[in-house]
Scaffold this active site. Structure first.
Site, short mmCIF file in Angstrom:
data_model
loop_
_atom_site.label_atom_id
_atom_site.label_comp_id
_atom_site.label_asym_id
_atom_site.label_seq_id
_atom_site.Cartn_x
_atom_site.Cartn_y
_atom_site.Cartn_z
N LYS A 162 0.84 -1.21 0.00
CA LYS A 162 0.00 0.00 0.00
C LYS A 162 0.87 1.26 0.00
O LYS A 162 0.57 2.23 -0.70
CB LYS A 162 -0.92 0.00 1.22
CG LYS A 162 -1.74 1.28 1.37
CD LYS A 162 -2.68 1.23 2.55
CE LYS A 162 -3.48 2.53 2.67
NZ LYS A 162 -4.49 2.46 3.76
N HIS A 304 -8.62 -30.50 -34.10
CA HIS A 304 -9.56 -29.48 -33.64
C HIS A 304 -10.36 -29.97 -32.44
O HIS A 304 -11.59 -29.82 -32.38
CB HIS A 304 -10.48 -29.05 -34.77
CG HIS A 304 -9.75 -28.32 -35.86
ND1 HIS A 304 -10.35 -27.91 -37.02
CD2 HIS A 304 -8.45 -27.95 -35.98
CE1 HIS A 304 -9.48 -27.31 -37.81
NE2 HIS A 304 -8.31 -27.33 -37.18
#
Length: 552
Positions: A162, A304
């Site tokens: 922070k 695929h």
């Protein structure tokens, strides 16, 4: 004044007027707090800090390690005036620590508070957390797991992150080198750019840590399949060249916590970089071949994300040959997975056509030498095959949210089958039916799979109706027969699997036209009687599984 609060640095070293933002770009590191569970690289980092005259503050085992390395260390207990207590649960939760981390150095009220309470500034925090995930992974008892939930560590990490405008925070040993290099380049100072990057890493670190704990509580401790909040924590493994299409971006992420074996953990032995489609297709191939982990040598060919050929035989090379002959047109540029270590003859056979990826538990020297001549072919060694019976959640993104479901790990044995026709299947038909059923589970719906003699004869995938899937699979079998000079397609005398029930008899009749003699399907249609009657009229044997395997 508390021990360790040097009036020549910390709070007193910052004037009480506001500084322009640019003045906070370079922050000299004069005091560092180090408290790490993972001590990799700690000695090198400490040596670099000491070289720049940084005072080291530490706790417990980290302090001991630093002293053993020959460094002078100030204990946190001396900084706070309180000893570690409650078996180490309380040691850094103190204003002398968090005040030194959180103070805004160019805010006169913060500076005044530091002066009033003798709080010295802490410019660098190096913290990684108790090994919660590792404790769970080793099968520890619940009490030990709970004790490995870090409290003070995350608090310090979040405080420093922070206040990154003034404080550096390091949570990953991999970042030590960047900190050392930057301090060496800037006379012991860190830039704002690095502090911002490290702050982002720190918040991700604590989010991942908390997510791992929340997951354990929800899934393992409380036994919930769908917790009220689903923690999703993953770490970037690699950015890929592009997604399904070149205009899409893509990346591979790995679970931040413990993970089983899968395509994401495979070792790439050779070949060019994997693409999004390569990984997706390889995953489909590996998941299917894992269904045969206890079977004879088995080969799966995927294109695929749909199998175009699957076979089990006495050897891998024979299994590959049978799988390829199911649909050698689709197999071009496909993905191959096998359930045994690759050998030279199989590698030679695979090299006969263009193949994108080969997945195997391992590969012998001959196989590796063969593939080494195919520089673009990717060889992935998994070391093991995934457990098809494993649990867990599967997630799919949708617009505005996620869909979650348990894995489709349902399996059917002979004892689960219900014969619904006048004629029961023969042993050969039953074996082919179960083989076809296993493959159909991994074919996109609507799925139809013909199989004979431990090999697929034709596969129909992803159609809007089941009849068309049956016809497409039969057409592929006829084409294969013509291509290889067979007297008849392998659908003659085959078993056919349908991933869901036949809503009408037309799909079943298409299978009859293809020459199938046995059908395996879930059953459950309101027209089951019509379908059973059609099967009886054609002399088919048909069994119901009572289980559906839709795959979209």
């Amino acid at each position: 004044m508390l021990l360790g609060s040097d009036p020549t640095r910390g709070a007193a070293s910052f004037p009480s007027r506001k500084r322009p933002p640019s003045m906070t770009d370079l922050i000299p590191v004069r005091r560092a707090l180090l408290s790490v569970s993972d001590k990799a690289g700690l000695a090198d980092l400490a040596a670099a800090l000491v070289r720049h005259g940084v005072e080291l503050v530490s706790t417990g085992g980290t302090a001991k390690a630093l002293r053993e390395a020959g460094h002078s260390v100030l204990d946190v207990a001396d900084l706070t005036g309180f000893p570690e207590m409650m078996d180490g649960r309380v040691k850094t939760l103190h204003p002398a620590v968090h005040g030194g981390i959180l103070a805004v150095r160019d805010d006169e009220r913060h500076v005044a508070a530091m002066d009033a309470h003798g709080i010295g500034a802490i410019d660098l925090v190096v913290v990684n957390l108790y090994p919660f995930a590792a404790t769970v992974a080793k099968g520890a008892a619940r009490d030990e797991i709970i004790e490995n939930i870090d409290i003070g560590g995350p608090a310090m990490v979040r405080s420093a992150a922070k206040n990154h405008a003034f404080v550096g925070i390091v949570t990953e040993p991999e970042d030590y080198a960047a900190v050392i290099a930057e301090m060496d380049a800037n006379g012991g100072a860190m830039t704002l750019d690095l502090r911002k990057r490290l702050a982002a890493t720190a918040f991700a670190h604590t989010a991942t840590y908390d997510g791992t704990i929340a997951s354990w509580f929800a899934f393992a401790d409380q036994g919930k399949l769908f917790p009220d909040t689903l923690p999703l924590t993953a770490k970037l493994s690699a950015e890929l060249r592009y997604g399904e299409n070149p205009h899409q971006k893509a990346a591979l992420y790995l679970p931040a916590g413990p993970a089983g074996r899968g395509i994401a953990q495979a070792e790439q032995v050779q070949g060019k970089e994997l693409s999004y489609n390569n990984i997706n297709d390889a995953d489909a191939a590996l998941e299917l071949v894992a269904e045969f982990r206890e079977a004879d040598p088995t080969c799966v060919i995927v294109k695929h994300a749909n199998p175009c050929g699957v076979a089990t035989a006495a050897s891998l090379s024979q299994a590959y040959d049978a799988a390829l002959k199911c649909d050698d047109v689709s197999a071009f540029g496909g993905i191959i997975a096998v359930n045994r270590p690759l050998d030279g003859p199989t590698a030679e056979a695979i090299s006969g056509i263009f193949t994108e990826v080969v997945c195997a538990p391992d590969a012998d020297a001959d196989a590796r030498a063969v593939f080494a001549k195919k520089k673009n072919l990717r060889l992935l060694l998994t070391g093991d095959l995934p457990d098809p019976a494993r649990g867990g959640l599967m997630l799919k993104t949708i617009a505005g949210g996620w869909l979650a479901q348990s894995r489709d790990n349902g399996r059917i044995t002979r004892a689960d089958l219900k014969v619904v026709t006048d004629r029961a299947p023969t042993e050969e038909e039953l074996a082919d039916a179960l083989f076809a059923w296993t493959v159909a589970k991994h074919v996109k719906s609507n799925a139809i799979v013909y199989a004979k003699g431990g090999a697929t004869a034709g596969i129909g995938a992803g159609q809007m109706n089941r009849r068309d899937s049956a016809r497409i699979a039969a057409a592929k079998a006829r084409e294969a027969a013509e291509s290889h000079g067979w007297a008849s397609p392998r659908t003659i005398g085959s078993a056919v699997a349908s991933d869901a029930f036949f809503p009408f008899a037309d799909g079943l009749l298409a299978a009859v036209e293809a020459g199938a003699t046995c059908v395996i399907q879930p059953g459950g249609s309101i027209r089951d009687d019509e379908v059973i009657a059609a099967a009886n009229k054609a002399g088919l044997a048909m069994v119901f599984t009572g289980m559906r395997h839709f795959r979209h």
